[in-house]
Design an enzyme around this catalytic site. Sequence first.
Site, PDB file in Angstrom:
ATOM      1  CB  THR A   1       3.260   3.277   3.330  1.00 10.40           C
ATOM      2  OG1 THR A   1       1.956   2.602   4.155  1.00 10.40           O
ATOM      3  CG2 THR A   1       3.425   2.674   2.097  1.00 10.40           C
TER       4      THR A   1
ATOM      5  CD  GLU B   1       0.200   4.705   0.273  1.00  9.80           C
ATOM      6  OE1 GLU B   1      -0.298   4.902   1.305  1.00  9.80           O
ATOM      7  OE2 GLU B   1       0.637   3.552   0.095  1.00  9.80           O
TER       8      GLU B   1
ATOM      9  CD1 TRP C   1     -16.220 -11.464  -2.189  1.00 12.13           C
ATOM     10  CD2 TRP C   1     -15.649  -9.155  -2.035  1.00 12.13           C
ATOM     11  NE1 TRP C   1     -15.318 -11.075  -3.024  1.00 12.13           N
ATOM     12  CE2 TRP C   1     -14.897  -9.868  -3.339  1.00 12.13           C
ATOM     13  CE3 TRP C   1     -15.618  -7.685  -1.788  1.00 12.13           C
ATOM     14  CZ2 TRP C   1     -14.278  -8.977  -4.260  1.00 12.13           C
ATOM     15  CZ3 TRP C   1     -15.018  -6.944  -2.819  1.00 12.13           C
ATOM     16  CH2 TRP C   1     -14.209  -7.540  -3.899  1.00 12.13           C
TER      17      TRP C   1
HETATM   18  P1  ADP Z   1      -0.301   0.665   6.872  1.00 10.41           P
HETATM   19  O1  ADP Z   1      -0.814   0.186   5.461  1.00 10.41           O
HETATM   20  O2  ADP Z   1       0.830   0.525   7.166  1.00 10.41           O
HETATM   21  O3  ADP Z   1      -1.585   0.647   7.689  1.00 10.41           O
HETATM   22  P2  ADP Z   1      -1.420   3.610   6.535  1.00 10.41           P
HETATM   23  O4  ADP Z   1      -1.164   4.253   7.644  1.00 10.41           O
HETATM   24  O5  ADP Z   1      -0.927   4.592   5.238  1.00 10.41           O
HETATM   25  O6  ADP Z   1      -0.389   2.515   6.515  1.00 10.41           O
HETATM   26  O7  ADP Z   1      -2.556   2.871   6.347  1.00 10.41           O
HETATM   27  C1  ADP Z   1      -3.715   3.350   5.424  1.00 10.41           C
HETATM   28  C2  ADP Z   1      -4.849   2.455   5.380  1.00 10.41           C
HETATM   29  O8  ADP Z   1      -5.428   2.364   6.823  1.00 10.41           O
HETATM   30  C3  ADP Z   1      -5.890   2.788   4.525  1.00 10.41           C
HETATM   31  O9  ADP Z   1      -5.769   2.289   3.310  1.00 10.41           O
HETATM   32  C4  ADP Z   1      -7.291   1.927   5.334  1.00 10.41           C
HETATM   33  O10 ADP Z   1      -7.182   0.799   4.837  1.00 10.41           O
HETATM   34  C5  ADP Z   1      -7.023   2.159   6.680  1.00 10.41           C
HETATM   35  N1  ADP Z   1      -7.767   3.176   7.278  1.00 10.41           N
HETATM   36  C6  ADP Z   1      -7.167   4.387   7.544  1.00 10.41           C
HETATM   37  N2  ADP Z   1      -8.361   5.163   8.023  1.00 10.41           N
HETATM   38  C7  ADP Z   1      -9.554   4.331   8.022  1.00 10.41           C
HETATM   39  C8  ADP Z   1     -10.818   4.303   8.671  1.00 10.41           C
HETATM   40  N3  ADP Z   1     -11.450   5.392   9.433  1.00 10.41           N
HETATM   41  N4  ADP Z   1     -11.464   3.279   8.397  1.00 10.41           N
HETATM   42  C9  ADP Z   1     -11.024   2.054   7.829  1.00 10.41           C
HETATM   43  N5  ADP Z   1      -9.767   2.043   7.429  1.00 10.41           N
HETATM   44  C10 ADP Z   1      -8.834   2.897   7.650  1.00 10.41           C
END
Ligand code: ADP
Length: 554
Positions: free
Chosen positions: A192, A337, A447
């Site tokens: 990641t 993760e 925020w």
């Molecule tokens: P990267 O950090 O490269 O994007 P990931 O694909 O593992 O790696 O991303 C995970 C992140 O994507 C989560 O921690 C979150 O911030 C975001 N995420 C995933 N699904 C959603 C969702 N449905 N709504 C909002 N954020 C999301």
Amino acid sequence: MTRVEAQMRSTMQDVPLSIASIVRYGTTVHGSSEVVTSTGDGVRRATFADVGRRAAQLANALRGLGVTGDQRVGTFMWNNQEHLEAYLAVPAMGAVLHTLNVRLFPDQLAYIIDHAEDVVVLADGSALPLLAKVLAQCPSVRHVVVNGAADISVLDGLDLLVHAWEDLIADQPDTFDWVEVDEHDAAAMCYTSGTTGNPKGVAYSHRSIYLHSMQVCMGDGFTLNARDTVLVVVPMFHAMAWGLPYAAMMVGTSMVMPDRFLTPEPLAQLIESQRPTIAGAVPTIWTALLAHLDAQPSDVSSLRNVVVGGSACPPALMKAFEERHGLHIIHAWGMTETSPLGSVCQLPRGVDGEEAWPYRITQGRLTCAVQHRLVGPDGSFVPHDGTSVGELQVRGPWVTASYYHDDDPEKFHDGWLRTGDVGSISADGFLTLTDRSKDVIKSGGEWISSVELENALMAHPAVAEASVVGVPDERWGERPLASVVVREGETVDVEQLRAFLAERVASWQLPERWAFIDEVPKTSVGKFDKKVLRKRYADGALAVQTMAGPGGSG
Ligand code: ADP
């Protein structure tokens, strides 16, 4: 929870949960289910039984190349039949599948191949030029196996052996004595981007993949079964394609793979011709497909569930798909993760129609196996009352406890994973994420949720996409900058957008800095790349219009 000392042992058999058992079952009991791969101008098909035989041939071939034990086999491939064969063969032979992102920057790619010490890389011919650029920095790689047509001269001069996939497997036996593993052993890994520094590796176990696959199939997961066909748009190099390939193998769901043909037109054709019932992809794919379908309608009525996750799904997108194309979007949240499935928005009993919207725009309920808590900035636990906001922390059998050969103490606390995502959870367990902690805009003492502003902006009919980032502000610390892509053929100005927003968010949250851009920059997995927007602003590369801020600040 307290632990009881001398606990009575169960009488249950101790049978490891393994990828081998998914392969054995899926390729026999569901041998007639199919994987269909787009060729751009058509499709090619294979049954799960064919895929099982070819996976065995691949495993034999990899053994022949010297792959033993827990050695890592990288894949540098789009979503296609051969990638599925690698998904099955590599872990089931006891080795570790390492999916490599074909859109990564060369430096990061070289870093992760080297860090994972991949010994073989299986690569699509079409992706070979990028791989070739980095292999000189990856001394662990001894073999490259090339799938499909390719110009292999790009590998000239490298100290490794190059094989054509079909030649390599042609004379191999089509059975393999799949390996008995300890279910806690690594089966697959994925890197990641991590919050700081280099990419971080997550190593999934046989057990975690097995349990996660069951969750994906469940009624409160993505509801896969043997009568379904799933369109796997989410890349197999990104968080294991949300677990869809293994889940589909487990229950006999046929798969449709778009290969590298990911633009709206071929996707719409693939849906019309192959009639998938379920699909999964990040919001940007669906945004592009929506614009295409609006202009050039095609029959997408086969889809009963469209799973959207990876970043927040704008409610306007959900509504537009539902109203204009009859498609039902299901919102889901997860991370590399967390394997990645953490929460899925399946509706509670008795909720339907208009009443369902307040639920549908949430990220859904965290699944039973993913324990969760919200932690406030002072470290105290935040109540699950639907309004109090904190950082989401999770633990569970498919949540990683650390990164592979790396340290990121910030991410792990007391046996819990700190997701970096901020939001609230209702008493009945629905998660609403307001932001990533690094994207929350800290304006004065308050925020501002960048996601809330983006969702509100993307509800404007003239807005195709909008991204909001915090930028430094002398008076307030940070203020929102809105970057807007106007839909083709439409016009809109800042005053109109501010007036539209003013009806939806508190006035002090209204951005005073605005930029009209051609496209929101995207990460290698199709998410809004806010880093790039912040940098463009800092470099003065955005044409920004500035209005008066709250209390008259500019
Ligand atoms: P990267 O950090 O490269 O994007 P990931 O694909 O593992 O790696 O991303 C995970 C992140 O994507 C989560 O921690 C979150 O911030 C975001 N995420 C995933 N699904 C959603 C969702 N449905 N709504 C909002 N954020 C999301």
